[in-house]
Design a protein around this motif. Structure first.
Motif, PDB file in Angstrom:
ATOM      1  N   ARG A   1      -2.862  -3.021  11.187  1.00 34.44           N
ATOM      2  CA  ARG A   1      -4.164  -2.476  10.788  1.00 34.44           C
ATOM      3  C   ARG A   1      -4.144  -0.952  10.865  1.00 34.44           C
ATOM      4  O   ARG A   1      -4.717  -0.268  10.002  1.00 34.44           O
ATOM      5  N   GLY A   2      -3.508  -0.439  11.906  1.00 36.00           N
ATOM      6  CA  GLY A   2      -3.420   1.017  12.067  1.00 36.00           C
ATOM      7  C   GLY A   2      -2.649   1.671  10.938  1.00 36.00           C
ATOM      8  O   GLY A   2      -3.044   2.734  10.440  1.00 36.00           O
ATOM      9  N   ARG A   3      -1.552   1.051  10.535  1.00 32.86           N
ATOM     10  CA  ARG A   3      -0.767   1.592   9.416  1.00 32.86           C
ATOM     11  C   ARG A   3      -1.597   1.608   8.139  1.00 32.86           C
ATOM     12  O   ARG A   3      -1.607   2.598   7.394  1.00 32.86           O
ATOM     13  N   LEU A   4      -2.296   0.513   7.875  1.00 27.32           N
ATOM     14  CA  LEU A   4      -3.125   0.433   6.672  1.00 27.32           C
ATOM     15  C   LEU A   4      -4.275   1.435   6.729  1.00 27.32           C
ATOM     16  O   LEU A   4      -4.578   2.112   5.739  1.00 27.32           O
TER      17      LEU A   4
ATOM     18  N   VAL B   1       0.835  -1.203   0.000  1.00 29.09           N
ATOM     19  CA  VAL B   1       0.000   0.000   0.000  1.00 29.09           C
ATOM     20  C   VAL B   1       0.871   1.255   0.000  1.00 29.09           C
ATOM     21  O   VAL B   1       0.574   2.230  -0.699  1.00 29.09           O
ATOM     22  N   ALA B   2       1.967   1.229   0.743  1.00 25.71           N
ATOM     23  CA  ALA B   2       2.874   2.378   0.759  1.00 25.71           C
ATOM     24  C   ALA B   2       3.457   2.625  -0.629  1.00 25.71           C
ATOM     25  O   ALA B   2       3.561   3.773  -1.076  1.00 25.71           O
ATOM     26  N   ALA B   3       3.821   1.562  -1.323  1.00 20.24           N
ATOM     27  CA  ALA B   3       4.402   1.707  -2.660  1.00 20.24           C
ATOM     28  C   ALA B   3       3.392   2.233  -3.667  1.00 20.24           C
ATOM     29  O   ALA B   3       3.763   2.857  -4.663  1.00 20.24           O
TER      30      ALA B   3
ATOM     31  N   MET C   1      -2.960   4.990   6.081  1.00 21.81           N
ATOM     32  CA  MET C   1      -2.681   5.239   4.664  1.00 21.81           C
ATOM     33  C   MET C   1      -3.968   5.378   3.870  1.00 21.81           C
ATOM     34  O   MET C   1      -4.070   6.202   2.955  1.00 21.81           O
ATOM     35  N   GLY C   2      -4.980   4.587   4.232  1.00 17.68           N
ATOM     36  CA  GLY C   2      -6.270   4.709   3.566  1.00 17.68           C
ATOM     37  C   GLY C   2      -6.903   6.057   3.827  1.00 17.68           C
ATOM     38  O   GLY C   2      -7.440   6.702   2.906  1.00 17.68           O
ATOM     39  N   ALA C   3      -6.830   6.518   5.074  1.00 12.29           N
ATOM     40  CA  ALA C   3      -7.395   7.822   5.421  1.00 12.29           C
ATOM     41  C   ALA C   3      -6.661   8.944   4.701  1.00 12.29           C
ATOM     42  O   ALA C   3      -7.282   9.901   4.213  1.00 12.29           O
ATOM     43  N   ALA C   4      -5.348   8.831   4.610  1.00  7.78           N
ATOM     44  CA  ALA C   4      -4.560   9.855   3.909  1.00  7.78           C
ATOM     45  C   ALA C   4      -4.907   9.887   2.427  1.00  7.78           C
ATOM     46  O   ALA C   4      -5.004  10.959   1.818  1.00  7.78           O
ATOM     47  N   GLY C   5      -5.094   8.704   1.843  1.00  9.51           N
ATOM     48  CA  GLY C   5      -5.462   8.654   0.430  1.00  9.51           C
ATOM     49  C   GLY C   5      -6.821   9.266   0.173  1.00  9.51           C
ATOM     50  O   GLY C   5      -7.014  10.018  -0.793  1.00  9.51           O
ATOM     51  N   ALA C   6      -7.789   8.960   1.048  1.00 11.66           N
ATOM     52  CA  ALA C   6      -9.132   9.534   0.913  1.00 11.66           C
ATOM     53  C   ALA C   6      -9.092  11.044   1.076  1.00 11.66           C
ATOM     54  O   ALA C   6      -9.716  11.790   0.307  1.00 11.66           O
ATOM     55  N   ALA C   7      -8.334  11.514   2.059  1.00 13.10           N
ATOM     56  CA  ALA C   7      -8.220  12.952   2.287  1.00 13.10           C
ATOM     57  C   ALA C   7      -7.554  13.639   1.105  1.00 13.10           C
ATOM     58  O   ALA C   7      -7.968  14.730   0.684  1.00 13.10           O
TER      59      ALA C   7
END
Length: 198
Positions: A129-132, A76-78, A135-141
Motif C-alpha cells: 500500500r505504501g509503494r502504491l 503502476v510503476a510501468a 507512486m500516486g503522490a509522486a504522480g499528483a505532485a
C-alpha cells in the motif's frame, strides 16, 4: 475455478493453484469470512496439505498479498512513463485494469479492512500500500508541478482525491464484473475528459 488436484503437479504449480482459489475466496468474502478448510475444499485438496504449504491462514493470505501486491506495484510503476502529464492518470488506471483483469479480487485482498492489526501479513500489506500511495503522490505532485502549481496543500489535496478515486473506481468495477479492462479504460477516459483532467 478448477480443482488443484494432488497428483502429477509440481509444488510451485500446486501453490499457484491454491493461491488462485484463495484469492477468490478472500477477495469475495474478506479475510474474516474465509477458513483454510473452505479453501482446501474448493481447491479439491486436504486442509493439512494447505497447512503444509502455507503454515496458517495468515501464511496463505500473505502469499495472496505478495501475488497481488507485486502485480499492482509493477503495473503502476510501468505506467509512470507519462508522469507529469494529464494522461498519466488514465495510463495508471488502464495499467491497473489490465494487470488485474484476470485477478479481479486483487484490490479487495490488498485493501481488506478486516486484516489482523499486526504481524507479517499486515506488514506486507503496509509495504505494498505504501509503494502504491507513494507512486500516486509522486504522480499528483508531477501533474501540479508541470502546471506550475507548487502549493504543498494543493499537492496534498490532489493526492488525497486521487487515492480515494482509485479505490472508488476499483470498488465500482468489482460491482460490475461484466466490464472489461478496455471498457473500464474507455469509461474513465470519458469521465476524465468531461472533468477536464484527461
Amino acid at each position: 475455478m478448477g480443482k488443484a488436484g494432488t497428483k502429477g503437479v509440481s509444488r510451485a504449480e500446486r501453490e499457484r493453484q491454491i493461491v488462485d482459489v484463495a484469492l477468490e475466496e478472500f477477495g469475495g468474502k474478506g479475510y474474516s469470512g474465509v477458513s483454510v478448510a473452505a479453501v482446501a475444499l474448493r481447491a479439491g485438496i486436504s486442509k493439512p496439505l494447505v497447512y503444509s504449504y502455507f503454515d496458517s491462514k495468515d501464511g496463505l493470505y500473505l502469499a495472496c498479498v505478495h501475488r497481488v501486491g507485486g502485480l499492482l506495484v509493477d503495473a503502476v510503476a510501468a505506467a509512470g512513463t507519462r508522469s507529469g502529464s494529464a494522461q498519466h492518470a488514465l495510463d495508471t488506471l488502464s495499467a491497473i485494469f489490465t494487470a488485474v483483469e484476470d485477478c479481479r479480487y486483487a484490490w479487495a485482498v490488498l485493501y481488506d479492512p478486516a486484516l489482523p492489526p499486526a504481524g507479517e501479513t499486515r506488514d506486507a500489506v503496509r509495504f505494498y500500500r505504501g509503494r502504491l500511495a507513494a507512486m500516486g503522490a509522486a504522480g499528483a505532485a508531477g501533474l501540479l508541478s508541470h502546471a506550475g502549481h507548487d502549493d504543498p496543500l494543493d499537492h496534498q489535496l490532489l493526492d488525497h482525491v486521487w487515492q480515494y478515486t482509485v479505490a472508488a473506481v476499483m470498488r465500482w468495477w468489482s460491482d460490475h464484473p461484466d466490464q472489461s479492462a478496455a471498457e473500464m479504460t474507455a469509461r474513465c477516459a470519458r469521465l476524465l475528459t468531461s472533468l477536464g483532467a484527461g
